[in-house]
Design a protein around this motif. Structure first.
Motif, short mmCIF file in Angstrom:
data_model
loop_
_atom_site.label_atom_id
_atom_site.label_comp_id
_atom_site.label_asym_id
_atom_site.label_seq_id
_atom_site.Cartn_x
_atom_site.Cartn_y
_atom_site.Cartn_z
N GLN A 228 0.81 -1.50 -0.17
CA GLN A 228 0.30 0.28 0.46
C GLN A 228 0.77 0.95 -0.23
OE1 GLN A 228 -3.25 -0.63 3.11
NE2 GLN A 228 -2.74 -2.33 3.09
N ALA A 232 0.78 3.91 -3.51
CA ALA A 232 0.99 5.20 -3.28
C ALA A 232 1.99 6.08 -3.91
CB ALA A 232 0.65 5.50 -1.83
N SER A 252 -10.09 -7.96 -1.22
CA SER A 252 -9.80 -7.65 -0.01
C SER A 252 -8.76 -6.72 -0.78
CB SER A 252 -10.19 -7.88 0.89
OG SER A 252 -8.98 -8.76 1.50
N GLY A 255 -9.00 -4.26 -2.85
CA GLY A 255 -9.43 -3.03 -2.73
C GLY A 255 -8.11 -2.21 -1.66
N LYS A 256 -7.62 -2.91 -0.96
CA LYS A 256 -6.97 -2.17 -0.07
C LYS A 256 -5.21 -1.64 -0.79
CE LYS A 256 -6.64 -5.80 3.83
NZ LYS A 256 -5.98 -6.02 4.41
N LYS A 258 -6.04 -0.74 -3.89
CA LYS A 258 -7.32 0.84 -4.63
C LYS A 258 -7.75 2.18 -3.54
CE LYS A 258 -10.39 2.87 -6.98
NZ LYS A 258 -9.99 3.92 -8.37
N LYS A 259 -7.90 1.35 -1.90
CA LYS A 259 -7.88 2.96 -1.81
C LYS A 259 -6.70 3.46 -1.24
CE LYS A 259 -8.90 3.70 3.61
NZ LYS A 259 -9.84 2.82 4.89
N ALA A 260 -5.13 2.96 -1.34
CA ALA A 260 -3.49 3.80 -1.34
C ALA A 260 -3.62 4.04 -2.78
CB ALA A 260 -2.50 2.32 -1.23
N ASP A 261 -4.33 3.99 -3.34
CA ASP A 261 -4.10 4.47 -5.34
C ASP A 261 -5.39 5.48 -6.26
OD1 ASP A 261 -3.50 6.77 -7.07
OD2 ASP A 261 -2.04 4.33 -8.69
N PRO A 262 -6.25 5.95 -5.05
CA PRO A 262 -7.41 5.93 -5.64
C PRO A 262 -7.84 6.58 -6.83
CG PRO A 262 -6.97 7.13 -3.46
CD PRO A 262 -5.92 6.88 -3.66
#
Length: 311
Positions: A228, A232, A252, A255-256, A258-262
């Motif tokens: 992550q 980023a 998941s 998903g993690k 993706k959350k780290a690099d929106p």
């Protein structure tokens, strides 16, 4: 006590002639030995993009195979890109296949060496004026390596194929969680030590395959990298690909990342497993595909990869 097994491969990818698709053997010269690869360039006019395919964990060769399984996933991927006007370079990992270097031993390898090798291939590709851009595609463990390498300004895009969203020590703890207490307790104690940078000499027999002393320095070096945090750092187009029937990496994880690099694109492919092929969710049937080299890649994967690289 009975021995147990953890399903983990982290430690142990217009039509032209077949001859052309075999590609050119190329060599990356390094101070600690030569790494061998295959450069596959379509015969088209003008400049074209090139993809660096970084293999997954264990003794994996340029085709995505290892001594325990033959699936040809990376070979098929290279050929699919070729048929769509995209060049590729894939390679045998250090110590594997044609990349067996003098004096290589498991106890001497570090995660940073795999990163350095991939960086070397990026530098190699920079020299070829045929290429309009360099895209790094990392599969499984290669995803993490690719995230680090893709921070190079010469890399235009990055693709994570079935890459973990957590550091490997977190993944190991999660997989060990379901084991009996008499297994879990000593395993967690070993992980505590390795996370602190300290090796463990006395490893119980039932944990030896996973935590053998010769692999511990490598694991310590691997633990330092957090997917992550690395993804980023990428300020460029990123595609995160995850199959729904992958029994090694989960939704998941994607998903993690993706959350780290929106800003990254997230592609979820129904029915695709860890080796990028159509497979059922049933564990045993899924595992069978790991040794089916003629089973084709998921069609949507190829279509979307080509679109992402060319757009």
């Amino acid at each position: 006590m009975k021995y147990f097994a953890i399903f983990l491969f982290w430690i142990f990818l217009p039509a032209q002639s077949l001859m052309a698709q075999q590609g050119e053997n190329v060599t990356l010269h390094t101070p600690t030995g030569n790494i061998q690869g295959t450069l596959l360039i379509p015969h088209v006019k003008g400049k074209i993009p090139v993809a660096l395919l970084i293999p997954g964990s264990g003794p994996t060769d340029r085709n995505g195979n290892n001594p325990m399984m033959k699936n040809n996933a990376l070979k098929m991927l290279a050929e699919a890109l070729y048929q769509n006007g995209i060049a590729s370079l894939r390679y045998d990992k250090r110590g594997v296949g044609a990349s067996k270097v003098p004096g290589f031993s498991e106890s001497n390898i570090r995660f940073e060496q795999y990163i350095a090798d991939a960086r070397g291939w990026v530098d190699f590709l920079k020299q070829n004026k045929k290429f309009s851009s360099i895209v790094v595609i990392g599969h499984s463990q290669g995803s993490l390596i690719g995230m680090v390498v893709a921070q190079d300004k010469a890399v235009s895009k990055f693709v994570s194929l079935e890459g973990a969203g957590d550091p490997i020590n977190v993944v190991l703890r999660r997989q060990l969680q379901s084991q009996p207490e008499q297994v879990k307790k000593p395993a967690f104690a070993i992980l505590d030590s390795l996370e602190a940078g300290k090796q463990v000499k006395n490893v119980p027999a039932w944990l030896y395959t996973l935590f053998r002393p010769s692999i511990q320095p490598y694991m310590i070096s691997w633990f330092r990298y957090h997917p992550q945090k690395e993804i980023a750092k990428l300020h460029k187009p990123v595609l995160i690909v995850q199959g729904t029937t992958d029994i090694q990496v989960s939704l998941s994880d994607a998903g993690k990342l993706k959350k780290a690099d929106p800003s990254a694109q997230l592609l979820i492919i129904s029915g695709m497993n860890h080796i990028l092929k159509d497979a059922p969710a049933d564990r045993q049937e899924n595992i069978k595909t790991y040794n089916e080299p003629d089973l084709p890649l998921n069609k949507k994967l190829v279509t979307e990869l080509v679109k992402f690289i060319k757009e």
